[in-house]
Design an enzyme around this catalytic site. Structure first.
Site, short mmCIF file in Angstrom:
data_model
loop_
_atom_site.label_atom_id
_atom_site.label_comp_id
_atom_site.label_asym_id
_atom_site.label_seq_id
_atom_site.Cartn_x
_atom_site.Cartn_y
_atom_site.Cartn_z
N SER A 60 46.91 9.36 33.59
CA SER A 60 46.82 7.91 33.43
C SER A 60 48.19 7.33 33.09
O SER A 60 49.05 8.01 32.56
CB SER A 60 45.82 7.55 32.32
OG SER A 60 45.68 6.15 32.20
N ASN B 117 42.45 12.22 40.90
CA ASN B 117 41.20 11.74 40.31
C ASN B 117 39.99 12.42 40.92
O ASN B 117 39.05 11.75 41.37
CB ASN B 117 41.09 10.22 40.48
CG ASN B 117 41.96 9.45 39.52
OD1 ASN B 117 42.26 9.92 38.43
ND2 ASN B 117 42.39 8.27 39.92
N LYS C 126 39.03 11.75 32.07
CA LYS C 126 39.72 10.71 32.85
C LYS C 126 38.72 9.79 33.56
O LYS C 126 38.94 8.59 33.69
CB LYS C 126 40.66 11.36 33.86
CG LYS C 126 41.39 10.36 34.78
CD LYS C 126 42.22 9.35 34.02
CE LYS C 126 43.26 8.64 34.88
NZ LYS C 126 42.78 8.03 36.09
N GLU D 287 38.07 1.38 31.55
CA GLU D 287 39.08 0.48 32.15
C GLU D 287 38.41 -0.61 32.98
O GLU D 287 38.81 -1.78 32.94
CB GLU D 287 40.01 1.33 33.01
CG GLU D 287 41.11 0.60 33.75
CD GLU D 287 41.86 1.57 34.65
OE1 GLU D 287 41.68 1.49 35.89
OE2 GLU D 287 42.60 2.42 34.13
N HIS E 282 37.47 7.42 31.03
CA HIS E 282 38.60 6.50 30.78
C HIS E 282 38.61 5.38 31.82
O HIS E 282 38.75 4.20 31.49
CB HIS E 282 39.91 7.29 30.81
CG HIS E 282 41.15 6.48 30.98
ND1 HIS E 282 41.54 5.96 32.21
CD2 HIS E 282 42.10 6.09 30.10
CE1 HIS E 282 42.67 5.29 32.06
NE2 HIS E 282 43.04 5.36 30.79
N ASN E 283 38.45 5.75 33.09
CA ASN E 283 38.49 4.75 34.15
C ASN E 283 37.27 3.83 34.10
O ASN E 283 37.37 2.64 34.42
CB ASN E 283 38.60 5.42 35.51
CG ASN E 283 40.02 5.85 35.81
OD1 ASN E 283 40.80 6.11 34.90
ND2 ASN E 283 40.36 5.95 37.08
N MET F 222 52.01 7.99 43.04
CA MET F 222 52.04 8.73 41.78
C MET F 222 52.87 10.00 41.91
O MET F 222 53.70 10.32 41.05
CB MET F 222 50.62 9.06 41.35
CG MET F 222 49.79 7.88 40.90
SD MET F 222 50.33 7.19 39.31
CE MET F 222 49.80 8.49 38.19
N GLY F 223 52.65 10.75 42.97
CA GLY F 223 53.34 12.03 43.14
C GLY F 223 54.85 11.88 43.22
O GLY F 223 55.59 12.68 42.63
N LEU G 141 53.43 13.28 47.80
CA LEU G 141 54.49 12.37 47.36
C LEU G 141 54.10 10.92 47.61
O LEU G 141 54.88 10.11 48.12
CB LEU G 141 55.80 12.69 48.10
CG LEU G 141 56.44 14.03 47.76
CD1 LEU G 141 57.59 14.36 48.71
CD2 LEU G 141 56.95 14.03 46.31
#
Length: 298
Positions: free
Chosen positions: A121, A95, A171, A178, A174-175, A11-12, A8
């Site tokens: 993302s 990630n 991903k 980025e 993708h990063n 993001m979580g 948590l």
């Protein structure tokens, strides 16, 4: 769908709310009691242990793991092994390095457990309002969870990418992209700031986001950061690397694929550890805007 959520963090926590808003019954666990109490106040059930989380889920279990990449993922999977049944599904939404995912997928497959790797993302706001998901793993396990991924993603923002590791591989790239985009934006704004410190850089970012070729969410976030601090004078230009840019460069080298822009943007991240620059400040500010990553104050 009823599912378990482990982790948590920034993001979580928001994903848990996203799950709930889209009609999924979530049982959450985190080692932080404060995080558990906060999510309870949002109407989400929590448990005191991983064992209790597994016991609370009926039928075929689906458990989403949202923790930092590395050994923590292995520890959680090892702790879950004693409580899982054949055909249960684990989703690693963090990630993780795709090579670690492939290894974990093979090991779990031997005991009949499916691992789906979900590249996630969109930052912390996306986690709450709609993410972009890239999924790898067993086609049958993906089909079982497809409605879950679709419901928490923006329209058109979810894709099954292939076998185990493919989601985290996509991903990762993708990063890497980025990194390059952020570095180019940051360098351009540094040139403008050097030319004329009185430029209204937030206004420039805003006008570029109306019809120009470089309009983007990153440009919008640049505007937000510059509106809060005109020349970013309150922060240091220290921009850390979470690892995925480095993995992208290493993988490209292994495959013999030249990626000079992404490679140089990674090296510029390392440079920020030693030299305070405007471009470093903007990269650090952008990471804070989309991912909640801490900035170092002056």
């Amino acid at each position: 769908m009823q599912l378990g959520l482990i982790g948590l963090g920034k993001m979580g926590y928001n994903l848990a709310l996203n799950f709930k808003r889209n009609g999924h019954a979530v049982v959450a666990y985190d080692t932080s009691k404060a995080a558990m109490e906060r999510i309870q106040s949002e109407g989400i059930n929590t448990v005191s242990s991983i064992a209790e989380l597994a016991e609370k889920l009926p039928g075929r279990r689906v458990i989403w793991i949202m923790v930092p990449a590395g050994n923590t993922v292995d520890i959680i999977i090892n702790n879950l092994n004693d409580y899982l049944h054949k055909d249960d599904i684990l989703i690693d939404g963090g990630n993780s390095n795709f090579k670690d995912t492939q290894r974990r997928g093979r090991d779990l497959e031997k005991i009949g457990i499916h691992l789906l790797d979900c590249g996630t993302s969109g930052g912390v706001t996306g986690a709450l309002h709609g993410v972009c998901t890239m999924i790898g793993g067993s086609p049958e396990a993906y089909q079982y969870c497809e409605s879950l991924f679709t419901s928490i993603s923006v329209p058109g923002g979810s894709l099954y990418c292939g076998k185990s590791g493919c989601g985290h591989f996509v991903k990762m790239v993708h990063n890497g992209i980025e990194y390059g985009m952020m570095q180019a934006i940051a360098e351009g704004f540094e040139v403008m700031n050097k030319f004329n410190p009185d430029f209204d850089l937030a206004a420039i970012a805003n006008v570029w986001n109306h019809g120009s070729v470089v309009r983007s969410w990153l440009m919008e976030l640049s505007q937000h950061a510059l509106e809060k601090d005109k020349n970013l004078e309150s922060i240091k230009g220290v921009a850390h690397s979470s690892g995925e840019g480095k993995w992208t460069v290493e993988t490209a080298l292994e495959m013999g694929v030249p990626i000079p822009v992404i490679t140089m943007s990674l090296l510029m991240r390392y440079r920020t550890q030693n030299e305070d620059t405007f471009s470093g400040k903007l990269v650090a500010a952008l990471r804070n805007e989309f991912g909640g990553h801490a900035v170092e104050k002056k």
